[in-house]
Write a protein that holds these residues in place. Structure first.
Motif, PDB file in Angstrom:
ATOM      1  N   UNK A   1       0.864  -1.179   0.000  1.00  0.00           N
ATOM      2  CA  UNK A   1       0.000   0.000   0.000  1.00  0.00           C
ATOM      3  C   UNK A   1       0.904   1.233   0.000  1.00  0.00           C
ATOM      4  N   UNK A   2       1.299   1.722  -1.171  1.00  0.00           N
ATOM      5  CA  UNK A   2       2.304   2.789  -1.249  1.00  0.00           C
ATOM      6  C   UNK A   2       1.768   4.194  -1.025  1.00  0.00           C
ATOM      7  N   UNK A   3       0.447   4.380  -1.047  1.00  0.00           N
ATOM      8  CA  UNK A   3      -0.097   5.733  -1.010  1.00  0.00           C
ATOM      9  C   UNK A   3      -0.168   6.291   0.408  1.00  0.00           C
ATOM     10  N   UNK A   4       0.038   7.590   0.514  1.00  0.00           N
ATOM     11  CA  UNK A   4      -0.059   8.264   1.813  1.00  0.00           C
ATOM     12  C   UNK A   4      -1.480   8.799   1.980  1.00  0.00           C
ATOM     13  N   UNK A   5      -2.379   7.903   2.316  1.00  0.00           N
ATOM     14  CA  UNK A   5      -3.761   8.289   2.604  1.00  0.00           C
ATOM     15  C   UNK A   5      -4.407   7.186   3.418  1.00  0.00           C
ATOM     16  N   UNK A   6      -5.587   7.488   3.929  1.00  0.00           N
ATOM     17  CA  UNK A   6      -6.257   6.565   4.851  1.00  0.00           C
ATOM     18  C   UNK A   6      -6.887   5.409   4.086  1.00  0.00           C
ATOM     19  N   UNK A   7      -6.039   4.561   3.530  1.00  0.00           N
ATOM     20  CA  UNK A   7      -6.473   3.357   2.830  1.00  0.00           C
ATOM     21  C   UNK A   7      -5.853   2.172   3.546  1.00  0.00           C
ATOM     22  N   UNK A   8      -6.677   1.199   3.908  1.00  0.00           N
ATOM     23  CA  UNK A   8      -6.198   0.093   4.731  1.00  0.00           C
ATOM     24  C   UNK A   8      -5.212  -0.795   3.993  1.00  0.00           C
ATOM     25  N   UNK A   9      -5.486  -1.074   2.731  1.00  0.00           N
ATOM     26  CA  UNK A   9      -4.651  -2.015   1.996  1.00  0.00           C
ATOM     27  C   UNK A   9      -4.581  -1.620   0.530  1.00  0.00           C
ATOM     28  N   UNK A  10      -3.600  -2.191  -0.169  1.00  0.00           N
ATOM     29  CA  UNK A  10      -3.428  -1.907  -1.582  1.00  0.00           C
ATOM     30  C   UNK A  10      -3.908  -3.049  -2.451  1.00  0.00           C
ATOM     31  N   UNK A  11      -3.615  -2.945  -3.752  1.00  0.00           N
ATOM     32  CA  UNK A  11      -4.107  -3.930  -4.717  1.00  0.00           C
ATOM     33  C   UNK A  11      -3.189  -5.145  -4.852  1.00  0.00           C
ATOM     34  N   UNK A  12      -1.933  -5.008  -4.455  1.00  0.00           N
ATOM     35  CA  UNK A  12      -0.962  -6.091  -4.663  1.00  0.00           C
ATOM     36  C   UNK A  12      -0.800  -6.919  -3.397  1.00  0.00           C
ATOM     37  N   UNK A  13      -1.010  -8.223  -3.512  1.00  0.00           N
ATOM     38  CA  UNK A  13      -0.892  -9.147  -2.374  1.00  0.00           C
ATOM     39  C   UNK A  13       0.100 -10.241  -2.732  1.00  0.00           C
ATOM     40  N   UNK A  14       1.083 -10.456  -1.884  1.00  0.00           N
ATOM     41  CA  UNK A  14       2.106 -11.470  -2.097  1.00  0.00           C
ATOM     42  C   UNK A  14       2.024 -12.475  -0.959  1.00  0.00           C
ATOM     43  N   UNK A  15       1.559 -13.677  -1.260  1.00  0.00           N
ATOM     44  CA  UNK A  15       1.393 -14.713  -0.231  1.00  0.00           C
ATOM     45  C   UNK A  15       2.722 -15.425  -0.029  1.00  0.00           C
ATOM     46  N   UNK A  16       3.160 -15.497   1.214  1.00  0.00           N
ATOM     47  CA  UNK A  16       4.476 -16.078   1.533  1.00  0.00           C
ATOM     48  C   UNK A  16       4.389 -17.552   1.865  1.00  0.00           C
ATOM     49  N   UNK A  17       3.241 -18.026   2.290  1.00  0.00           N
ATOM     50  CA  UNK A  17       3.081 -19.422   2.678  1.00  0.00           C
ATOM     51  C   UNK A  17       2.577 -20.257   1.503  1.00  0.00           C
ATOM     52  N   UNK A  18       2.723 -21.571   1.637  1.00  0.00           N
ATOM     53  CA  UNK A  18       2.178 -22.462   0.609  1.00  0.00           C
ATOM     54  C   UNK A  18       0.654 -22.367   0.582  1.00  0.00           C
ATOM     55  N   UNK A  19       0.051 -22.251   1.748  1.00  0.00           N
ATOM     56  CA  UNK A  19      -1.406 -22.136   1.831  1.00  0.00           C
ATOM     57  C   UNK A  19      -1.839 -20.713   1.485  1.00  0.00           C
ATOM     58  N   UNK A  20      -2.877 -20.616   0.656  1.00  0.00           N
ATOM     59  CA  UNK A  20      -3.435 -19.317   0.277  1.00  0.00           C
ATOM     60  C   UNK A  20      -4.825 -19.097   0.846  1.00  0.00           C
ATOM     61  N   UNK A  21      -5.380 -20.102   1.487  1.00  0.00           N
ATOM     62  CA  UNK A  21      -6.782 -20.071   1.900  1.00  0.00           C
ATOM     63  C   UNK A  21      -6.897 -20.377   3.385  1.00  0.00           C
ATOM     64  N   UNK A  22      -7.648 -19.545   4.109  1.00  0.00           N
ATOM     65  CA  UNK A  22      -7.943 -19.785   5.519  1.00  0.00           C
ATOM     66  C   UNK A  22      -9.309 -20.450   5.629  1.00  0.00           C
ATOM     67  N   UNK A  23      -9.377 -21.684   6.157  1.00  0.00           N
ATOM     68  CA  UNK A  23     -10.681 -22.335   6.327  1.00  0.00           C
ATOM     69  C   UNK A  23     -11.471 -21.645   7.450  1.00  0.00           C
ATOM     70  N   UNK A  24     -12.715 -21.272   7.136  1.00  0.00           N
ATOM     71  CA  UNK A  24     -13.588 -20.586   8.085  1.00  0.00           C
ATOM     72  C   UNK A  24     -14.908 -21.346   8.122  1.00  0.00           C
ATOM     73  N   UNK A  25     -15.094 -22.196   9.142  1.00  0.00           N
ATOM     74  CA  UNK A  25     -16.299 -23.018   9.206  1.00  0.00           C
ATOM     75  C   UNK A  25     -17.467 -22.231   9.784  1.00  0.00           C
TER      76      UNK A  25
END
Length: 398
Positions: free
Chosen positions: A173-197
């Motif tokens: 999130x490179x912008x200097x404004x009240x934005x929680x997150x940016x458009x680019x996401x880089x997943x570091x773990x093998x798992x990309x999905x959190x199971x939510x039952x």
């Protein structure tokens, strides 16, 4: 609920802190009923679905402040400096215990907090989602890729300090404004999905997927919708703004008496991927599950998709602005016999119901997703005037 941060005026986000929960719930119910009285005069209100007063949030959106080696996790004050709220009582058990460990982890890794006044530093936020099974999705929101290599190299340390972290990612999130997150996401773990039952359905959350922040109340919301689906027995369910597919998938598992087809539409490709992931897992274990598909698209463009059959049910769960005149106009001329409208803003809900004169609001329920605040979630079952599918069973089965 007692909150020392509120009493010390360090955080006033929970505007109703100190008001008894029974009064909070009754006031919200009265407000919502009053707002809908003119456009839904015949609606029957079910008992409000209450939340735990504290310890209900499954997601922490933590602003990182302070200094390198002495970080704060919480919010920013009026001057843009970090206010530490690591002991906030809103977080559900498991997440509440994790937040102080995350502060220690950031200090141990030597990550540099982003300083808003000077516009210097790197780490802006930690976004943490906690599942009922105790697993966690941990997202580091950073200004640039400067600390990406550090986080990659220290992933083992992160997993050791936070063993419940099933998914770890970096968001830019490179912008200097009240934005929680940016458009680019880089997943570091093998798992990309959190199971939510939720209600026996394991939703798969990806980093950018939306999910309600109150799992207990979200489960109640989906159960109520499922009861309404069962009572009106639509031929098809079309879930607009479907997110990770909560409503659609609860329709798909109804079995006998359920719809013959379920379709979900969502603008977020990440959310659609999550919904497809869950649907695929359900198909492997549930025989007779109807065709259930999810598509990337803007819900307001659904008229061009020509998806709806006569006697169908449409679910709408829009953002705060509501569905607006275009989508309401399409519903008016569609073949939908019923609409389930889930709203986080009763004011826009009232405006939209006024745009749907061929529908009558039969049943409504308040779901208290956000105790200690004036925010609310209201769900309404609408039936097209003259529809032969409605019966008195709707209320008795709810």
């Amino acid at each position: 609920m007692q909150c020392d941060y509120f009493d010390a005026h360090q955080c006033r986000s929970c505007a109703l802190m100190g008001v008894s929960y029974a009064v909070q719930l009754a006031d919200k119910q009265r407000h919502c009923a009053a707002m809908l009285s003119a456009v839904a005069p015949e609606v029957s209100w079910l008992d409000a679905f209450a939340s735990p007063e504290s310890g209900f949030r499954n997601k922490a959106k933590l602003v990182v402040g302070g200094e390198q080696g002495a970080v704060t996790l919480g919010i920013l004050d009026a001057s843009g400096r970090g206010v530490d709220l690591r002991d906030c009582g809103l977080y559900e058990p498991g997440l509440h215990e994790l937040v102080p460990r995350l502060a220690d982890l950031v200090d141990e890794l030597g990550l540099e907090p982003y300083d808003v006044p000077s516009r210097r530093g790197e780490l802006k936020h930690l976004i943490v989602t906690h599942s009922p099974a105790g697993a966690v999705m941990l997202r580091f929101v950073v200004r640039s890729q400067k600390q990406l290599a550090l986080l990659r190299s220290r992933l083992t340390v992160v997993r050791e300090r936070v063993p419940e972290a099933a998914v770890v990612s970096v968001n830019l999130q490179p912008e200097h404004k009240a934005v929680l997150e940016g458009d680019t996401e880089l997943v570091l773990t093998d798992a990309h999905v959190l199971p939510m039952e939720v209600n026996g359905i394991t939703l798969g959350l990806r980093p950018n997927s939306f999910f309600q922040t109150n799992t207990v109340v979200a489960a109640g919301l989906y159960r109520q919708a499922q009861q309404w689906f069962s009572s009106v027995q639509p031929r098809q369910v079309l879930d607009l703004y479907c997110g990770v597919g909560g409503f659609a998938l609860h329709a798909a598992v109804l079995g006998d008496g359920g719809p013959a087809e379920v379709v979900g539409i969502e603008v977020s490709p990440e959310a659609v991927a999550s919904a497809e992931h869950t649907a695929e897992a359900l198909r492997a274990h549930r025989r007779g599950m109807p065709p259930t598909t999810f598509r990337v698209g803007d819900a307001t463009d659904v008229a061009a998709l020509d998806l709806l059959e006569a006697g169908s049910l449409v679910v709408v769960n829009p953002p705060r602005r509501g569905i607006g005149s275009d989508l309401a106009g399409w519903l008016e001329v569609s073949g939908a016999a019923h609409v389930v409208y889930s709203s986080c803003n009763v004011e826009s809900l009232a405006r939209d119901l006024a745009l749907l004169p061929t529908y009558t609001a039969r049943s409504a329920r308040l779901f208290d997703m956000f105790p200690q605040t004036r925010h609310h979630e209201v769900m309404v079952l609408l039936e097209r005037v003259g529809s032969q599918q409605h019966s008195a069973a709707t209320e008795s089965r709810s």
